[in-house]
Design a protein around this motif. Structure first.
Motif, short mmCIF file in Angstrom:
data_model
loop_
_atom_site.label_atom_id
_atom_site.label_comp_id
_atom_site.label_asym_id
_atom_site.label_seq_id
_atom_site.Cartn_x
_atom_site.Cartn_y
_atom_site.Cartn_z
N ARG A 64 0.82 -1.21 0.00
CA ARG A 64 0.00 0.00 0.00
C ARG A 64 0.86 1.28 0.00
NH1 ARG A 64 -0.86 2.54 4.34
NH2 ARG A 64 -2.99 3.11 3.87
N LEU A 65 2.18 1.12 -0.06
CA LEU A 65 3.03 2.31 0.06
C LEU A 65 2.96 3.19 -1.20
CD1 LEU A 65 5.15 4.02 1.43
CD2 LEU A 65 6.85 2.31 0.89
N PHE A 66 3.22 2.61 -2.38
CA PHE A 66 3.25 3.42 -3.60
C PHE A 66 2.19 3.02 -4.62
CE2 PHE A 66 7.88 3.61 -2.38
CZ PHE A 66 7.86 4.94 -2.00
N ALA A 67 1.67 1.78 -4.51
CA ALA A 67 0.90 1.22 -5.62
C ALA A 67 -0.31 2.07 -5.98
CB ALA A 67 0.48 -0.20 -5.28
N ASP A 68 -1.10 2.49 -4.97
CA ASP A 68 -2.31 3.28 -5.27
C ASP A 68 -1.94 4.62 -5.89
OD1 ASP A 68 -3.82 1.26 -4.30
OD2 ASP A 68 -4.15 2.15 -2.33
N ASP A 69 -0.90 5.25 -5.34
CA ASP A 69 -0.47 6.55 -5.87
C ASP A 69 0.06 6.42 -7.29
OD1 ASP A 69 -1.18 7.57 -3.51
OD2 ASP A 69 0.85 7.87 -2.74
N PHE A 70 0.67 5.25 -7.57
CA PHE A 70 1.17 4.98 -8.91
C PHE A 70 0.00 4.83 -9.88
CE2 PHE A 70 2.69 1.75 -12.05
CZ PHE A 70 3.65 2.52 -12.65
N LEU B 140 1.72 9.81 -7.80
CA LEU B 140 3.17 9.68 -7.75
C LEU B 140 3.83 10.56 -8.81
CD1 LEU B 140 4.73 7.98 -5.80
CD2 LEU B 140 4.86 6.18 -7.49
N GLU B 141 3.21 10.60 -9.97
CA GLU B 141 3.73 11.42 -11.05
C GLU B 141 3.76 12.89 -10.63
OE1 GLU B 141 1.69 10.45 -14.64
OE2 GLU B 141 3.66 10.14 -15.54
N GLN B 142 2.70 13.33 -9.96
CA GLN B 142 2.64 14.71 -9.48
C GLN B 142 3.75 14.98 -8.46
OE1 GLN B 142 0.71 16.94 -10.93
NE2 GLN B 142 0.12 15.22 -12.23
N LEU B 143 4.02 13.99 -7.61
CA LEU B 143 5.09 14.16 -6.62
C LEU B 143 6.44 14.34 -7.31
CD1 LEU B 143 4.52 11.65 -3.69
CD2 LEU B 143 4.28 14.13 -3.69
N GLY C 153 3.96 -1.76 -10.61
CA GLY C 153 3.35 -2.11 -11.89
C GLY C 153 4.01 -3.28 -12.59
N VAL C 154 4.73 -4.13 -11.81
CA VAL C 154 5.43 -5.26 -12.41
C VAL C 154 4.64 -6.53 -12.13
CG1 VAL C 154 7.51 -6.66 -12.17
CG2 VAL C 154 7.69 -4.19 -12.27
N ARG C 155 4.73 -7.49 -13.08
CA ARG C 155 4.05 -8.77 -12.88
C ARG C 155 4.49 -9.42 -11.58
NH1 ARG C 155 6.42 -11.83 -16.38
NH2 ARG C 155 7.17 -10.23 -17.79
N GLY C 156 3.57 -10.08 -10.89
CA GLY C 156 3.92 -10.84 -9.68
C GLY C 156 4.51 -9.97 -8.60
N GLY C 157 3.97 -8.75 -8.46
CA GLY C 157 4.55 -7.76 -7.56
C GLY C 157 4.83 -8.24 -6.15
N GLY C 158 3.81 -8.83 -5.48
CA GLY C 158 3.94 -9.14 -4.06
C GLY C 158 5.06 -10.12 -3.76
N LEU D 117 11.73 5.17 -8.15
CA LEU D 117 10.46 5.78 -8.54
C LEU D 117 10.57 6.43 -9.91
CD1 LEU D 117 9.21 7.40 -5.21
CD2 LEU D 117 8.30 5.39 -6.37
N ARG D 118 11.69 7.12 -10.14
CA ARG D 118 11.86 7.77 -11.45
C ARG D 118 11.91 6.73 -12.56
NH1 ARG D 118 12.80 13.12 -10.88
NH2 ARG D 118 13.77 13.76 -8.93
#
Lengths: 226, 242
Positions: free
Chosen positions: A74-80, A85-88, A159-164, A221-222
């Motif tokens: 839940r750290l970046f995924a929703d913002d991504f 995240l782009e705005q940040l 946004g990568v396959r099999g993230g968790g 992130l970049r």
């Protein structure tokens, strides 16, 4: 630090905390995951008090490792996903500091509850008062390290396959030093040995992580947002 | 004629160079391995403490050296690729990772084969064994991340960040594991052998180390050529040469 930067950091932290409060089931799920994993061990290995007292520090620490790793989702995924995240990244303020603010809010929401709950779970394993105190202290110093290192993995797998499962593979080997010194402090306290050294090394890791991890997080992130 | 090494930073010029270098390193690897194994099996004396079992060090020690060294080289190329945005450097890093993981695995495997008759157990939580195991996990994580990202350039950069984070962490992991081990158990097992090693043993081991080194170079070059073929499959120069 300019007023604008201060304002941006406060806004990022406040926003994430507000989100954590409003989506509190997310946070509570992680806290209960922690409690359940710890409580399963006596059922698996038996209720012998001597054995439990020996296992307790390691079990609580490993469970905290797993819980804090699960929380990374839940750290970046929703913002991504929604473009925050782009705005940040475009905000014009230093991204490492903004990332640090996000990790700090993340730790307050998901790491601190583990610290506060840990003495209760330590009781399940028959730790004495000193042991419980050292357990909570070691987690208080150690869980921010876990959040900072984990944030690198979370940012790399956006946004990568099999993230968790992938995040687990990347992050868990890097958690080893924190586990060794965190659980080691509690074990040492249980044997009436000096545990200050363990906590000092853990503290050194925390400062090193605060200094270095934000750079890796912002680079990751970049890359994810390219 | 001034030699322009930057010329070979391009996949197009490196591809044929690598093709010419592979046979050289392959032959060197075979020669070093044959001589090294001959010395190891027939010239080196039987160890008076461990008997014949010790001979596995001719495989074990070179593999362990390479496992650590390749991680450094891989992280170096990953860092170069990240900094200068050179495609070939990232390809080189990807090409090294499987060989490094293989070396780590061989080191662990032969170590446990040696441990069973010598220590009486397949595995102990010795500091070196533990950090080698974690090194294997780091290699696997690197390869898994690179494989999980479809966009090649993003995969290069993301795995490069991971490799660099790993390089910073490897010494921390190593020293913490070492401290952990000394805290938990006494010196039940001591890996350091007698300091006086027969000269022929040392020669055999060094020759095998060279053989492993040449093998790693040859295989990595072969793999980097495969990666170049895969990534540049639409480039005109590759279609001409193929």
């Amino acid at each position: 630090m300019t007023a604008g930067l201060r304002q941006a950091l406060a806004a990022v932290t406040w926003r994430d905390l507000l989100l954590a409060v409003r989506l509190r089931t997310d946070v509570l799920t992680i806290v209960f995951f922690f409690a359940i994993v710890v409580s399963l061990f006596p059922l698996g290995v038996g209720a012998d008090p001597v054995l439990l007292r020996a296992l307790g520090p390691g079990v609580v620490w490993v469970a905290a490792l797993l819980a804090s790793m699960l929380a990374l989702g839940r750290l970046f995924a929703d913002d991504f996903a929604d473009g925050t995240l782009e705005q940040l990244v475009l905000a014009g303020e230093p991204l490492p500091l903004l990332a640090l603010a996000k990790v700090f809010a993340h730790w307050l929401a998901t790491g601190l509850p583990l610290v506060l709950l840990s003495p209760l779970l330590g009781l399940e394993f028959g730790l004495d008062a000193a042991g419980l105190w050292v357990l909570a202290t070691s987690l208080a110093i150690g869980t921010p390290v876990l959040s900072l290192i984990g944030a690198i993995g979370a940012a790399l797998t956006l946004g990568v396959r099999g993230g968790g499962a992938l995040t687990a593979l990347l992050v868990l080997p890097l958690y080893v030093p924190a586990l060794i010194f965190g659980a080691g402090a509690v074990v040492a306290a249980g044997q009436n040995m000096q545990f200050g050294g363990h906590l000092s090394v853990l503290g050194a890791m925390l400062f090193a992580a605060i200094a270095l991890a934000p750079w890796a997080i912002s680079a990751a992130l970049r890359i994810a947002l390219e | 004629m001034a030699l322009n090494i930057w010329k070979y930073a391009s996949p197009q010029t490196f591809f044929p160079l690598a093709g010419r270098m592979i046979p050289v390193f392959t032959v060197l690897a075979i020669v070093f391995a044959v001589v090294g194994l001959y010395i190891g099996f027939f010239v080196a004396p039987t160890d008076f403490q461990q008997g014949e079992v010790y001979r596995i060090i001719f495989i074990h020690v070179p593999a362990a050296w390479m496992s650590m060294f390749i991680y450094l080289v891989m992280a170096f190329w990953a860092g170069v690729g990240l900094t200068f945005n050179t495609r070939l450097s990232s390809m080189m890093a990807h090409a090294l990772a499987p060989t490094g993981a293989l070396m780590t695995f061989i080191a662990l495997w032969t170590g446990s084969l040696w441990g069973k008759p010598t220590w009486g157990t397949w595995w102990v939580w010795d500091a070196r064994l533990t950090s080698e195991l974690i090194l294997l996990f780091l290699y696997v994580g690197y390869m898994a991340l690179a494989a999980a990202i479809d966009d090649v350039r993003r995969a290069d950069k993301a795995s490069a960040v991971l490799a660099l984070v790993g390089v910073v962490n490897v010494p921390i992991i190593y020293f913490s594991v070492q401290w952990w081990n000394t805290l938990h158990q006494g010196a039940s097992v001591n890996l350091t052998r007698a300091p006086s090693m027969a000269a022929s043993m040392l020669t055999g081991m060094l020759l095998m180390a060279l053989a492993f080194w040449m093998y790693s170079i040859a295989v990595s070059l072969l793999r980097v050529r495969a990666i170049i073929r895969e990534r540049e499959r639409d480039a005109a120069w590759l279609q001409d040469s193929a």
